[in-house]
Design a protein around this motif. Structure first.
Motif, PDB file in Angstrom:
ATOM      1  N   LYS A  10       0.843  -1.200   0.000  1.00 18.74           N
ATOM      2  CA  LYS A  10       0.000   0.000   0.000  1.00 18.74           C
ATOM      3  C   LYS A  10       0.881   1.255   0.000  1.00 18.74           C
ATOM      4  O   LYS A  10       0.609   2.212  -0.720  1.00 18.74           O
ATOM      5  CB  LYS A  10      -0.930  -0.030   1.216  1.00 18.74           C
ATOM      6  CG  LYS A  10      -2.003   1.001   1.181  1.00 18.74           C
ATOM      7  CD  LYS A  10      -3.004   0.669   0.110  1.00 18.74           C
ATOM      8  CE  LYS A  10      -4.182   1.596   0.200  1.00 18.74           C
ATOM      9  NZ  LYS A  10      -5.003   1.539  -0.995  1.00 18.74           N
ATOM     10  N   ASN A  17       1.025   4.042  -2.927  1.00 17.61           N
ATOM     11  CA  ASN A  17       0.808   5.478  -2.672  1.00 17.61           C
ATOM     12  C   ASN A  17       1.979   6.308  -3.183  1.00 17.61           C
ATOM     13  O   ASN A  17       1.788   7.358  -3.805  1.00 17.61           O
ATOM     14  CB  ASN A  17       0.590   5.732  -1.180  1.00 17.61           C
ATOM     15  CG  ASN A  17      -0.737   5.207  -0.694  1.00 17.61           C
ATOM     16  OD1 ASN A  17      -1.657   4.985  -1.476  1.00 17.61           O
ATOM     17  ND2 ASN A  17      -0.834   4.980   0.596  1.00 17.61           N
ATOM     18  N   GLU A  59       1.937   9.065  -6.202  1.00 21.17           N
ATOM     19  CA  GLU A  59       2.441  10.422  -5.955  1.00 21.17           C
ATOM     20  C   GLU A  59       3.492  10.798  -7.002  1.00 21.17           C
ATOM     21  O   GLU A  59       3.451  11.891  -7.575  1.00 21.17           O
ATOM     22  CB  GLU A  59       3.041  10.471  -4.550  1.00 21.17           C
ATOM     23  CG  GLU A  59       3.560  11.815  -4.116  1.00 21.17           C
ATOM     24  CD  GLU A  59       4.161  11.739  -2.717  1.00 21.17           C
ATOM     25  OE1 GLU A  59       5.311  12.196  -2.555  1.00 21.17           O
ATOM     26  OE2 GLU A  59       3.487  11.217  -1.810  1.00 21.17           O
TER      27      GLU A  59
END
Length: 140
Positions: free
Chosen positions: A51, A55, A59
């Motif tokens: 996870k 992320n 980004e």
């Protein structure tokens, strides 16, 4: 061949009865040795790490897309026609001329009837910062 000691007694031919020095339980009455269930821990850890990587990837992907958009706009502006030296901090407007070629001007879109593409400001790094754009030019 007959054994000289029972199965539930710790005995070694070299060391004899050494149950008291072993790091684990050696008698039937000793506490049960349980191995930890590390599978669940590993699964949670893998999920959490994946996870976090996802992320971070998203980004970086957004930053890359923003960088590419800035590059494309700067490429368009620097390849546009203009016959003056732009001043840092000033606001300029990008238009499409009657011949279909982009040109840069100080004249605002409300001051004349030309096809306005976007408005820019030149920063100290000589990078054109997009201030606003027409909606149908969002594919740049």
């Amino acid at each position: 061949m007959k054994k000289s000691h029972p199965d539930n007694v710790v005995f070694s031919e070299e060391k004899g009865y050494n149950a008291s020095v072993l790091p684990y339980a050696t008698s039937v009455g000793a506490p049960v040795i349980k191995t930890d269930d590390v599978v669940a821990w590993k699964t949670r850890g893998i999920h959490n790490v994946n996870k976090e990587f996802e992320n971070k990837f998203n980004e970086l992907k957004q930053q890359y897309q923003k960088l590419m958009q800035e590059y494309e706009w700067n490429d368009i502006v620097y390849n546009a026609k203009f016959s003056f030296e732009p001043v840092i901090g000033e606001i300029y407007h990008l238009y499409t001329g009657d011949d279909g070629i982009h040109f840069l001007s100080l004249i605002g879109p409300q001051e004349w009837n030309k096809e306005h593409i976007a408005t820019f400001k030149l920063n100290s790094d000589k990078k054109w910062m997009l201030l606003n754009q027409k909606d149908h030019f969002s594919s740049y």
